[in-house]
Structure formats: structure tokens, C-alpha cells
Write an enzyme that holds these catalytic residues in place. Structure first.
Site, PDB file in Angstrom:
ATOM      1  N   LYS A   1      -0.387 -12.909   0.283  1.00 48.21           N
ATOM      2  CA  LYS A   1      -0.644 -13.059   1.718  1.00 48.21           C
ATOM      3  C   LYS A   1      -2.143 -13.239   1.910  1.00 48.21           C
ATOM      4  CE  LYS A   1       0.552 -10.640   6.048  1.00 48.21           C
ATOM      5  NZ  LYS A   1       1.273  -9.475   6.588  1.00 48.21           N
TER       6      LYS A   1
ATOM      7  N   SER B   1       4.912 -10.522   9.763  1.00 50.68           N
ATOM      8  CA  SER B   1       3.826 -11.471   9.687  1.00 50.68           C
ATOM      9  C   SER B   1       3.667 -12.096   8.305  1.00 50.68           C
ATOM     10  CB  SER B   1       2.509 -10.793  10.082  1.00 50.68           C
ATOM     11  OG  SER B   1       2.218  -9.718   9.188  1.00 50.68           O
TER      12      SER B   1
ATOM     13  N   SER C   1       6.324  -6.089   8.526  1.00 54.56           N
ATOM     14  CA  SER C   1       5.964  -7.444   8.102  1.00 54.56           C
ATOM     15  C   SER C   1       6.298  -7.840   6.670  1.00 54.56           C
ATOM     16  CB  SER C   1       4.478  -7.674   8.338  1.00 54.56           C
ATOM     17  OG  SER C   1       4.279  -7.910   9.694  1.00 54.56           O
TER      18      SER C   1
HETATM   19  N1  GLN Z   1       5.405  -7.445  14.180  1.00 52.63           N
HETATM   20  C1  GLN Z   1       4.624  -6.234  14.148  1.00 52.63           C
HETATM   21  C2  GLN Z   1       3.328  -6.467  14.870  1.00 52.63           C
HETATM   22  O1  GLN Z   1       3.182  -7.509  15.398  1.00 52.63           O
HETATM   23  C3  GLN Z   1       4.408  -5.807  12.737  1.00 52.63           C
HETATM   24  C4  GLN Z   1       3.350  -6.580  12.052  1.00 52.63           C
HETATM   25  C5  GLN Z   1       3.082  -6.098  10.663  1.00 52.63           C
HETATM   26  O2  GLN Z   1       3.855  -5.345  10.063  1.00 52.63           O
HETATM   27  N2  GLN Z   1       1.949  -6.525  10.164  1.00 52.63           N
HETATM   28  O3  GLN Z   1       2.462  -5.666  14.930  1.00 52.63           O
END
Ligand code: GLN
Length: 487
Positions: free
Chosen positions: A79, A154, A178
Site C-alpha cells: 500500500k 482504503s 481497510s
Molecule cells: N473506511 C474507514 C475510514 O474511512 C476505515 C479506513 C481504514 O481502515 N484506513 O476511516
């Protein structure tokens, strides 16, 4: 031979038996990238030359009869929020476009020590804020199972790369779901280890008390192999847990006899796709038929977890992202004075969702509202954690869906942040409590993969591996490959 379709442990066997070379394998994955990347858009940066050079080093070691690590020569993706020395690291943000870190994240160092091959830096929601990868400051990524759908987020690029055959394994980061949610949407195994189990040194911070790095793989065996490499104490991360790391492959045991499963009724709230619910219930029945015991449990504070998270995560983010002001990192827009330069830089290069979170977090932390919002959210966090503590007095694992639905269409929720936030309702409590959880494939609805979430006590990743492995060995869901047509 379509080498990109195999798992890491199968490819390792082929490498050590000299049936294939690491260069040949890396080339197969790079050819696959050439064939499908224009449709999938999993990568922000590709590191092709480095990948082939690393593969050659592994081939040399093999031909000299040296022992190699299980991930040596196996192509993966990172990532783009993990710092890579000399390789651009953007967090999918325009503000970090062109930022080249002068050091490696600890996980990257560990991968290098194990001679893994890295194909590139994967797309993500900007600064890991989002659940669909549509918030990337560069371009959205498509789900290899249906290019009109999101891969989740994400860590959407990390998941899409593995599902499309553009990488064999990948690393994501999970602040509220994510790793698990994109793994679920893309039919993969994704684990968020216990908070502190994997070093966060060199992971660009979103919400420091929640962030955790973990693997996205095609099966549970690969998950165990990646965990073996990335877990462990790191003096450079003050929140890293100082505990020994077991050999997770020892937990690849097809046996759940006597395992106590808790099914929290609060997770089956309205808004859940009935087909998802059916798949989860079927999975539980199967685990019970294999010797596990199951009971319904109650985790009464679950309904407040999402709201608490959307106070705590933005509050931490508003502080963490203050460093992107045009001075030390990335891009700048000149202004009439320094404040004007800050404003112009942040306004030009940060995306709408990132700005929304900074504003929300700054507001929640401001003097007049701190107690009403931030402090209240911290109290709720403690109650959520206590729900888990109590549950684990009576059960070994908790099972829930990973997400209430399967992957949705690109654009379907991008104008409705609340609908997007709701996709994380099952994963967020796990981050608030700091416990480990894994998502594994457990069926399909309308041709799209469904994810099953297994949650365990802190540092009980071995229980997760054993439960997940048993389920996997008694099903074939992990064997399907995304039906991506090469045009
Ligand atoms: N979708 C969640 C957020 O927007 C989790 C994101 C994540 O785990 N980085 O914060």
C-alpha cells in the site's frame, strides 16, 4: 503456465524444486500487469526493474544451494502509505506527489531481509480515509470481479492487485476495516493483527491509536507466512508489543473441535444484505458440524462504535496531517506570507474527504467541544473494548460478516459519506478494541465475493489462523480466480 494464479506457498515449492525461476515468475506477474492494469488501476507506482533485480538475486541464491525464505522471490504489492527508501510514497495524495522517503518502514526492511520481490506501490483512498479507493487523489481502482464495482478500501489497490494476479500477496493497513473490507470485496484473506503486533514505524499515520499493517493473500496459508515475516517487536515504534512471535504456520490445523464461537446479535443490524446474512449463518452451521460450539452473545455498545470512531479517527488525523503544510513534504503553492502559503497548499492538494476529516477532527478537539465529543468518544471506546473483554470470557472467537453487503458500484456512494461510513460498521469495533480479526471468503452473492469476519482476543492470531484454515479446507471459495477478461 499462468504463474500469477498460484499462491505464494505453491510458488515457493516450485522455486525450491527449480521447476521455475524467480525471474520467470516475476516476469509472469509483470506481463499480467501489462495485460490488466489498464482496466484495474491497482498501482500508483511500479518498481519493475527493482523487482526483476531482486528476483535475480533469489535465483542466484537458489542455484548456489542456499536456503531461501518462504516469500523469497514471490512478487507482492505494498500500500502506498508505507515508506520505501528511494521509491515515491504518496498515500494517494496530490500533496505528497513526488515525495521520496529517505528510509524504509520496518515492514519493508523485514520484506527486504526475506528477499521478497515488490512489484509496486498500490492505490488507496487518500491518507487511508475511505472504504472504496474512490478517494484516491489520482484515480479509482476497479474490482477485478466486476470492473464497474469498487474493490473496497482504503487498501483497494493492494486487494485488487492480488485478486487480478498483478501481485501474489500484498500489505494493507487497517484503521477501521481497510484490510478486511477490501479483502472481503475481492474474495481474499485479509488480516488486521492485534494493535502493536506489527510495527507502524514508517507507516504514514492516519489515526495512530487504530492503524495496523497486515497481509492480504489468496489463502490462509499465505496469510500465516506473511505474518511470520512482518510481526514482532520494534524499538522504533513505542506502541509495538514486546512479545515473542510464534510460527503461525503451526496453526494451519484443520480442526475446530471444542472451539467456542460467539455470534453477536447486534452485528446483524438492518441494512444487511440477506444473502450475506445467509452465507454467514451457513458458515457457522458448517463450523458447528466440524465440532465447534456456538452461542449467541450480546455486545450492547456496538451501535455506538461507528460514531465514536468518526470522532476519534478524524481527531487523530487532524493532528497527524498538520505536517502537510508545504514546508517539509511534497508539493507547495507559494503565498503572500507563510499562513497564506499553508492555506493555498492545503486547499490545492488535499482532497474533499481529507479536508472533511481535518475539519471534523479539529472541531472535536477544540477547547469548547473537547469534553462533549472527543472525551465522550474515548469513553465509548472503553465500553466497546469491555464488550469484547466480556465476550472473550465465554468464547474463543466472535464471528460476524466483514461488511453488510458485497462490493458496490463505483460512484454509488461517493456523494454520500454516511452511506460509505456504514460499510465499516462490522470492522470498526475491532480497531477500537485493538483486537485481531481476519476476513475470509465464505460465498458469493450475485457473482461477488462475501467476507466472513473472525475476531479473537489480543495476540490470539493463532486461533484466527486455525479457525480460518479449517473453514477454508472444507470449502472451495478461495480457489476461484476473478473472471477478469484480458482485452
Ligand atoms: N473506511 C474507514 C475510514 O474511512 C476505515 C479506513 C481504514 O481502515 N484506513 O476511516
Amino acid at each position: 503456465m499462468e504463474l500469477f494464479k498460484y499462491t505464494a506457498h505453491q510458488l515457493h515449492e516450485k522455486l525450491v524444486s527449480k521447476e521455475i525461476s524467480a525471474v520467470e515468475l516475476t516476469q509472469s506477474v509483470l506481463d499480467r500487469v501489462d495485460a490488466v492494469e489498464k482496466d484495474v488501476h491497482a498501482y500508483i507506482t511500479q518498481t519493475r526493474e527493482g523487482a526483476l533485480a531482486q528476483a535475480q538475486i533469489v535465483d542466484d541464491k537458489i542455484s548456489q544451494g542456499q536456503a531461501i525464505s518462504t516469500l523469497a522471490g514471490i512478487p507482492g504489492a505494498l500500500k502506498d502509505n508505507m515508506c520505501t527508501n528511494g521509491v515515491t510514497t504518496t498515500c494517494a495524495s496530490q500533496i505528497l506527489k513526488g515525495f521520496v522517503p529517505p528510509y524504509n518502514a520496518t515492514v519493508v526492511e523485514k520484506l527486504i531481509e526475506n528477499d521478497t520481490v515488490v512489484i509496486g506501490k498500490a492505490n488507496m483512498d487518500e491518507f487511508a480515509m475511505g472504504g472504496s479507493t474512490e478517494n484516491s487523489g489520482f484515480f479509482p481502482t476497479s474490482n477485478p470481479w466486476d470492473l464497474e464495482k469498487v474493490p473496497g478500501g482504503s487498501s483497494g489497490g493492494s486487494a485488487a492487485a492480488v485478486a487480478a494476479g498483478e501481485a501474489i500477496w500484498s500489505l494493507g493497513s487497517d484503521t477501521g476495516g481497510s484490510i478486511r473490507q477490501p479483502a472481503a470485496y475481492c474474495g481474499l484473506v485479509g488480516m488486521k493483527p492485534t494493535y502493536g503486533r506489527v510495527s507502524r514505524y514508517g507507516l504514514v499515520a492516519y489515526a495512530s491509536s487504530l492503524d495496523q499493517i497486515g497481509p492480504i493473500t489468496r489463502d490462509v496459508t499465505d496469510c500465516a507466512h506473511v505474518l511470520n515475516i512482518i510481526c514482532g517487536h520494534d524499538a522504533k515504534d513505542s506502541t509495538s508489543i514486546n512479545a515473542g512471535v510464534p510460527d503461525y504456520t503451526k496453526s494451519l490445523v484443520n480442526n475446530v473441535k471444542g472451539l467456542k464461537i460467539g455470534l453477536p446479535r447486534e452485528y446483524f443490524a438492518s441494512g444487511m444484505d440477506p444473502e450475506v446474512e445467509r452465507a454467514i449463518n451457513k458458515a457457522i452451521e458448517q463450523l458447528v458440524s466440524l465440532g465447534a460450539e456456538y452461542k449467541e452473545i450480546s455486545m450492547p455498545h456496538t451501535e455506538y462504535a461507528l460514531s465514536a470512531y468518526y470522532m476519534i479517527a478524524p481527531a487523530e488525523a487532524s493532528s497527524n496531517l498538520a505536517r502537510y503544510d508545504g514546508v517539509s513534504f511534497g508539493q507547495r503553492v507559494e503565498g503572500t506570507d507563510i499562513v497564506d502559503m499553508y492555506k493555498k497548499t492545503r486547499s490545492a492538494f488535499l482532497g474533499a474527504e481529507v479536508k472533511r476529516r481535518i475539519m471534523l477532527g479539529t472541531y472535536a478537539l477544540s477547547a469548547g467541544y473537547h469534553d462533549a465529543y472527543y472525551l465522550k468518544a474515548l469513553k465509548v471506546r472503553t465500553l466497546v473494548k469491555q464488550d469484547f473483554d466480556k465476550a472473550f470470557d465465554n468464547v474463543d472467537v466472535i464471528i460476524t460478516p466483514t461488511a453488510p453487503t458485497t462490493a458496490f458500484k463505483i460512484g454509488e456512494k461517493s456523494n454520500n459519506p454516511l452511506a460509505m461510513y456504514l460499510q465499516d460498521v462490522c470492522t470498526i469495533p475491532v480497531n477500537l478494541a485493538g483486537v485481531p480479526a481476519v476476513s475470509i471468503p465464505c460465498g458469493f452473492a450475485g457473482g461477488m465475493p462475501i467476507g466472513l469476519q473472525i475476531i479473537a482476543k489480543p495476540l490470539a492470531e493463532e486461533t484466527l489462523i486455525r479457525t480460518a484454515y479449517t473453514f477454508e479446507q472444507n470449502n472451495n471459495y478461495h480457489k476461484g480466480f476473478a473472471p477478469l477478461e484480458v482485452k
